[in-house]
Scaffold this active site. Structure first.
Site, mmCIF file in Angstrom:
data_model
loop_
_atom_site.group_PDB
_atom_site.id
_atom_site.type_symbol
_atom_site.label_atom_id
_atom_site.label_comp_id
_atom_site.label_asym_id
_atom_site.label_seq_id
_atom_site.Cartn_x
_atom_site.Cartn_y
_atom_site.Cartn_z
ATOM 1 N N ASP A 305 0.867 -1.174 0.000
ATOM 2 C CA ASP A 305 0.000 0.000 0.000
ATOM 3 C C ASP A 305 0.910 1.233 0.000
ATOM 4 O O ASP A 305 2.137 1.131 0.114
ATOM 5 C CB ASP A 305 -0.961 -0.001 1.193
ATOM 6 C CG ASP A 305 -2.193 0.875 0.903
ATOM 7 O OD1 ASP A 305 -2.155 1.649 -0.073
ATOM 8 O OD2 ASP A 305 -3.187 0.797 1.648
HETATM 9 C C1 BGC Z 1 -5.009 3.324 0.127
HETATM 10 C C2 BGC Z 1 -5.235 2.288 -0.937
HETATM 11 C C3 BGC Z 1 -5.128 2.913 -2.299
HETATM 12 C C4 BGC Z 1 -3.757 3.563 -2.416
HETATM 13 C C5 BGC Z 1 -3.523 4.184 -3.775
HETATM 14 C C6 BGC Z 1 -3.763 4.128 -0.111
HETATM 15 O O1 BGC Z 1 -3.693 5.223 0.730
HETATM 16 O O2 BGC Z 1 -4.960 2.691 1.384
HETATM 17 O O3 BGC Z 1 -6.495 1.682 -0.757
HETATM 18 O O4 BGC Z 1 -5.331 1.935 -3.277
HETATM 19 O O5 BGC Z 1 -3.666 4.568 -1.442
HETATM 20 O O6 BGC Z 1 -4.296 5.289 -3.983
#
Ligand code: BGC
Length: 786
Positions: A305
């Site tokens: 993530d």
């Molecule tokens: C979130 C994810 C997301 C990623 C990309 C993160 O902050 O937890 O769910 O896919 O950002 O935007």
């Protein structure tokens, strides 16, 4: 597909030791234990494998590492890294994937650099959070799940894939399949609620929709179930917080939707921010290596993530970036989203021998496999003429409207005199439409709204004005979501006084109160909205509350005093038309809750598929106490009932349904027989018993009903929930019509993860309900003997 005996043999040969970063081996499992079947993959293709190997052989170590590096080159969706030199890095082969790009032109611009300027011409993989639509915004995922209609979810995901791929997106970070049992957690809006079975059905539907019939088609995008794993159990519902989940609960509750998504062919998966039992999910060898790679044999790509690799330092399992990169890669994270640490440290880690080049190769193979499967090497660019800048197509709007209609859950609809408050009668002359959400187009899109645009939205106010004529509609915003003046409130009260009925459009602010980093410790209506509601209700006019929210809200007063309440979530571009058709009864509500709706925050976590205690309150078979129970030494609060406001699976209709007691085709089953099928590929296919019930529409309008099958197992080696959803079906019934629903149950329905964390059917007593929600109905009993 390998024959079952071979799959079982291979499974039993999987290595039983996990090598933890730090070098110590940990006895993970008894290798002979049966832990589940490998997932079916869309990535196993011999011709792709040989292309991957050919390319890998030509790559320098720097180029290999580049394939494992990902940056956001658009609107950030997390804390920024301060980098901006992507073009340079791409030309040097140092970037494998970008995300958050604006449109097809931006995607092509970067792709040209990758394909034309980098030495080996390896295309970029372009990602985006396409969560509940790209341009045609559908209800938020919690709303989509409330449809209990995987077909419509699949169609929504298919359309999202078509639109997103036309903008150059070939990878969505969706579906979020985190089981969520705590409505304080803002991200509960992004998933399918609290149930592992429903969550698995929805996970499969999204994956089918996104990935289409074949990954190589230009309108297919790869799915990325997230956040692996346990993120939804963040303590106290506070985002990013710690989780403690036993292996049993992990396997029974949190893992199944991930398994389902991967088994449906999802080509990637995202590791979570949270730590699981003291080991951050982004450096967790048990979940990322033992379960994902060894048990499930997943050949696809694991992405971290946003900066979750760097966050290993904050978690306290690394004191520097190099150690963080090492631990994440060693545990099984292939691609580093935004941390910049793979880029900075993998080279040195290989040079020092801490990471082997073979480990890097394995991660690179997974990235290349995905790119080849998408056809990116043959067709790297997006046809910019496909991108839609014009108005949304009629059939797409119809789909969005149908999905919204099905997502609405009618929570209350009181009899006032001879009829119920809803549906509205066409004779209603004047309507007061009150509330900050009645005419806010941007709010209707919900959070994570892709490239949705407020101008595409029809609000409740415009749809209602269109229907009854502006002259019969008295509109008063009554303030904003967070504030209201006395004048605004009294203008709303005046509007209500001079109308036949008042519709209040109240709720949360989607961007700031729902989704990521939006946990709430209070679940009431924000601002002065409850006061507004009370003052309007005090006029004595019939009040209908249309509630827009990303979670259940604790509205004790409203549920007691307001005669009609409709949970509308955030319905998307067709919010207004879907709501007006529903309020007037042209569409009959059929959505059902996918999360238990609590009375009060003190009850949380509150979920239907709980374990019984040794001292259950009230009826020993139920979790709820008898209303005026005076028993002391039972599991209850002294100041609040155990019962929720509304149970999981609950939702009213404009008609009534009657259920007959269920019948089953057998009263006895044999665990040995069931286990034989369970461990083979036939498990899903071969029903061993049918359970049916008659459902009658005893009211006056045609409607759909979601019929639900639950079971409970007793006498097992480990405690099982008081009820667990195992099947459901949407029925369409004319007034007076009766239909028989028959559920064919396969062996896996009766299986559990036993006290040794092995999957099997145990001799036990089974209660089975066929019911309209998770509380009602009388069960039938059957025995599973040895
Ligand atoms: C979130 C994810 C997301 C990623 C990309 C993160 O902050 O937890 O769910 O896919 O950002 O935007």
């Amino acid at each position: 597909m390998l024959p079952p005996f071979l799959r079982r043999f291979l499974l039993s040969c999987t290595v039983a030791f996990v090598i933890l970063p730090g070098g110590q081996a940990q006895d993970a499992h008894d290798p002979s234990a049966f832990r589940g079947l490998p997932v079916r993959s869309t990535l196993s293709n011999p011709s792709i494998e040989s292309r991957v190997e050919l390319l890998l052989n030509q790559m320098t170590l720097e180029e290999k590492i580049g394939q494992l590096v990902q940056y956001s080159a658009g609107t950030p969706t997390g804390p920024g890294t301060g980098r901006g030199d992507y073009q340079d890095m791409i030309a040097k082969g140092q970037v494998g994937s970008l995300f958050n790009l604006e449109d097809a032109r931006a995607a092509n611009r970067y792709q040209h650099i990758a394909v034309e300027k980098s030495r080996l011409h390896i295309p970029l993989l372009n990602g985006l959070d396409v969560i509940h639509g790209y341009r045609t915004e559908f209800p938020v995922p919690l709303g989509l799940a409330s449809t209990w209609d995987p077909k419509i979810v699949e169609k929504a995901a298919r359309l999202a894939a078509q639109e997103a791929s036309a903008s150059g997106v070939r990878w969505t970070f969706s579906p979020m399949v985190d089981i969520a049992r705590d409505p304080r957690w803002g991200r509960i809006i992004e998933g399918a609620g609290e149930d592992p079975y429903l969550g698995s059905v929805m996970a499969r539907a999204y994956v089918r929709g996104y990935q289409g019939a074949t990954l190589g088609a230009p309108d297919s995008i790869i799915a990325c179930p997230k956040h692996y794993v346990g993120y939804g159990a963040s303590e106290g519902g506070r985002d990013y917080n710690t989780t403690e989940i036993s292996e049993h609960t992990l396997r029974e509750v949190y893992l199944p939707p991930f398994y389902a998504a991967l088994d449906e062919g999802a080509a990637s998966i995202m590791s979570a921010f949270s730590s699981l039992n003291g080991v951050p999910a982004t450096a967790n060898p048990f979940t990322l290596t033992q379960i994902l790679r060894k048990e499930w044999q997943f050949p696809g790509l694991v992405v971290s993530d946003w900066t979750s690799v760097a966050e290993l330092i904050s978690h306290g399992i690394a004191n520097d970036g190099e150690t963080a990169a090492w631990k994440a890669l060693a545990a099984g994270v292939d691609m580093d989203m935004e941390s910049n640490l793979y880029h900075e440290h993998l080279m040195d880690l290989v040079k020092s021998g801490k990471v082997s080049e073979a480990q890097i190769d394995e991660a690179v193979r997974r990235a290349l496999r995905v790119k080849f499967s998408l056809g990116l090497f043959d067709n790297p660019y997006t046809d910019e003429t496909r991108e839609n800048h014009g108005p949304l197509a009629k059939e797409n709007l119809e789909l969005a409207r149908a999905a919204a209609e099905r997502s609405f859950v009618l929570l209350k609809n009181k009899l006032t005199g001879p009829r119920r408050v809803l549906p509205l009668s066409n004779d209603t002359q004047t309507i007061a439409l009150i509330g900050p959400l009645a005419d806010d187009a941007a709010e209707m899109l919900g959070s994570w709204a892709g490239r949705g645009q407020p101008k595409d939205v029809i609000t409740l106010k415009s749809a209602l004005a269109q229907r009854i004529g502006a002259g019969r509609l008295k509109y008063a915003a009554g303030g904003t979501i967070m504030t209201a003046t006395e004048e605004q409130i009294s203008a709303a009260v005046t509007a209500a006084r001079s109308s036949d009925v008042a519709i209040l459009a109240l709720g949360e602010d989607a961007p700031s109160m729902t989704a990521e980093a939006s946990s709430r410790a209070h679940l009431e209506l924000p601002g002065r909205q409850e006061e507004l509601l009370q003052k309007v209700a005090a006029t004595g006019k019939p009040v209908i509350l249309v509630l827009f929210s990303g979670r259940p809200l604790t509205l004790t007063w409203a549920f007691e005093h307001v005669p009609a309440v409709l949970a509308a979530w955030f319905p998307g571009v067709q919010a207004g038309p879907a709501l007006v058709r529903t309020l007037y009864g042209e569409s009959v509500p059929s959505g059902k809750l996918v999360v238990t709706w609590p009375h009060s925050i003190g009850q949380i976590p509150l979920y239907y598929n709980a374990l019984n205690t040794g001292r259950p309150a009230g009826n020993a078979d139920l979790t709820h106490p008898a209303p005026n129970s005076n028993e002391k030494y039972v599991s209850r609060y002294i100041d609040e009932p155990n019962a929720p406001q509304f149970p999981f699976g609950y939702g009213l209709s404009y008609t009534e349904f009657r259920y007959s007691p269920p019948e089953s085709s057998a009263a006895k089953l044999s665990a040995n027989d069931l286990n034989e099928y369970l461990h083979s590929d036939k498990a899903q296919a071969r029903p061993v018993i049918t359970v049916g019930a008659h459902v009658t529409n005893s009211g006056r309008v045609a409607a759909e009903e979601v019929v639900q099958l639950y079971l409970r197992l007793r006498g097992t080696s480990i405690e099982e929930p008081v009820r667990a959803l195992k099947a459901f079906e949407r029925l369409s019934l004319a007034p007076g019509e009766t239909k028989r629903v028959t559920f064919s149950l396969a062996p896996d329905v009766f299986a559990l993860w036993d006290i040794h964390n092995e999957r099997k059917v145990e001799p036990c007593r089974v209660s089975i309900w066929v019911s309209p929600d998770s509380e009602r109905g009388q069960p039938i009993e059957l025995d599973i003997s040895k």
